[in-house]
Design a protein around this motif. Sequence first.
Motif, PDB file in Angstrom:
ATOM      1  N   CYS A  10       0.820  -1.205   0.000  1.00 55.50           N
ATOM      2  CA  CYS A  10       0.000   0.000   0.000  1.00 55.50           C
ATOM      3  C   CYS A  10       0.862   1.267   0.000  1.00 55.50           C
ATOM      4  N   ASP A  15      -1.647   4.260  -1.534  1.00 60.20           N
ATOM      5  CA  ASP A  15      -3.055   4.246  -1.136  1.00 60.20           C
ATOM      6  C   ASP A  15      -3.331   5.340  -0.114  1.00 60.20           C
ATOM      7  N   TRP A  16      -4.619   5.741  -0.017  1.00 57.61           N
ATOM      8  CA  TRP A  16      -4.996   6.754   0.970  1.00 57.61           C
ATOM      9  C   TRP A  16      -4.863   6.208   2.392  1.00 57.61           C
ATOM     10  N   ILE A  17      -5.333   4.966   2.560  1.00 56.87           N
ATOM     11  CA  ILE A  17      -5.281   4.366   3.892  1.00 56.87           C
ATOM     12  C   ILE A  17      -4.227   3.275   3.870  1.00 56.87           C
ATOM     13  N   CYS A  18      -3.256   3.351   4.782  1.00 53.28           N
ATOM     14  CA  CYS A  18      -2.135   2.423   4.721  1.00 53.28           C
ATOM     15  C   CYS A  18      -1.622   2.120   6.121  1.00 53.28           C
ATOM     16  N   TYR A  21       2.103   2.485   6.695  1.00 53.69           N
ATOM     17  CA  TYR A  21       2.565   3.856   6.953  1.00 53.69           C
ATOM     18  C   TYR A  21       2.528   4.153   8.448  1.00 53.69           C
ATOM     19  N   LYS A 191      -0.225  10.165  -0.382  1.00 56.19           N
ATOM     20  CA  LYS A 191      -1.621  10.256   0.049  1.00 56.19           C
ATOM     21  C   LYS A 191      -1.838   9.823   1.497  1.00 56.19           C
ATOM     22  N   ALA A 192      -1.233   8.680   1.881  1.00 62.51           N
ATOM     23  CA  ALA A 192      -1.474   8.157   3.232  1.00 62.51           C
ATOM     24  C   ALA A 192      -1.036   9.176   4.278  1.00 62.51           C
ATOM     25  N   THR A 196      -3.674  10.732   6.876  1.00 67.84           N
ATOM     26  CA  THR A 196      -3.473  10.374   8.281  1.00 67.84           C
ATOM     27  C   THR A 196      -3.285  11.624   9.135  1.00 67.84           C
TER      28      THR A 196
END
Lengths: 232, 230
Positions: A10, A15-18, A21, A191-192, A196
Amino acid sequence: MTGERAASGCLVANDWICGEYLRSRSGELTDATVQHVWITVASVLIGLAVALPLALLVRARPRFAGPVLGLTTLLYTIPSLAMFSLLLPVFGLSAALVVTGLVLYSLTILVRNILAGLQAVPEEVREAARGMGYGPFRLLVEVELPLALPALMAGLRIATVSTVALTTVGALVGKGGLGNLIDDGVQTTFKAQVLTASVLCVLLAAVADLLLLGAQRLLTPWSRARAAEAKS
Amino acid sequence: MGGVPAEVWTWLTTGSNWSGPSGAWHRLAEHVYVSGVSLLLACAIALPVALWLGHIGRGGALAVNISNAGRAVPVFAVLALFMLTPLRSAGYLPTVIALVLFAIPPLLTNAYTGMREVDRSVVEAARGMGMSGGQIFARVELPLAYPLLMTGLRSAAVQVVATATIASMVGQGGLGRIITAGFNTYDTPQVVAGALLAAGLALLVEAVLIAADRLFSPLRRTAAARTAAP
């Protein structure tokens, strides 16, 4: 093993949600959150320390009301990016710059609310306290401030929540707490990190608001008693 | 430090800083355009809803909660999130959407509160005189709600103009660009000059709206007549 590979995927896929991360950058996230919290807390506390005497001054000398309220409202109008920039020649790239800007913004809300709270104290309460031999200082600390507390706390909550949000703009000078992560994230289209940090920022505002609400309930036990009385 | 004011003055009075696509005139035009469009859109969305809810007397919690939530969300974060979506290549659109989102809460809350704070006995009296719902709305509630509605419009407008500067932190246009460009080249006079322009525009908008408020207030004539009467 496969789960781990999918998780680190991710980061690669941006990805936006990871979850990966959160795990790999938890130190960075904690540092940014801590910076965010202390900048907010310092700004609101200093704001309160400045606003209280100003409110008392306006109450004691009503002819200062126009200039004090006018000036604090004027400060509120100045865009945050401009405010931080105008303070730049004075403070340089420092946290003091961000804190000073945020203090100036908090004054509008705090002065107005403290003043409204103090002015709402009934005159007969004041008379009664004076009759019991209270001096002006004791009257203020033991009678007027506690009675003004609900209005003061309402102002404090608004000021705190908007200060949490405004702190992010401090990223301009590298002292924006979670705003720094958002800033980096935009530059690198990560993005993540942007999502976040943004979510953490909103959560921080919500938690601060709830904590202050709890503090208000603890500090004003009589208002709960009165509410219960009214209900029964 | 002593030299900064003089250098700022020099920056502001240098013609080349004002011309061209990254000059102050162009940035000012971008700023006014984006702010104006956003404010109009926000009014078109928020005012009908708020006035209607206020008229029928429902949705008070909604109006208050939207206003509180608006304060907790960082503008910078919202803009940053938009810039990572396909909206990035949609010109002014990310900025406009973010500004509309942030202008709606003060407009909605103030217009709604203004409508609700109209004295119920006045509304009842109007109804007793045989006014229809529409007449009550247009001739009683709206004029009485006007002062708070204008307060909301003022804070929304100032907020929009102030927030539009933050658009520059994610690479969008407007006066903020002068500030961020100055930051990137360590040009303090330019940073301060840009900040002065942005602050000046926000204060100008506030002043113009205060003046407009006084001029167009529907109760102004009545109030003036009352003070003039012996």
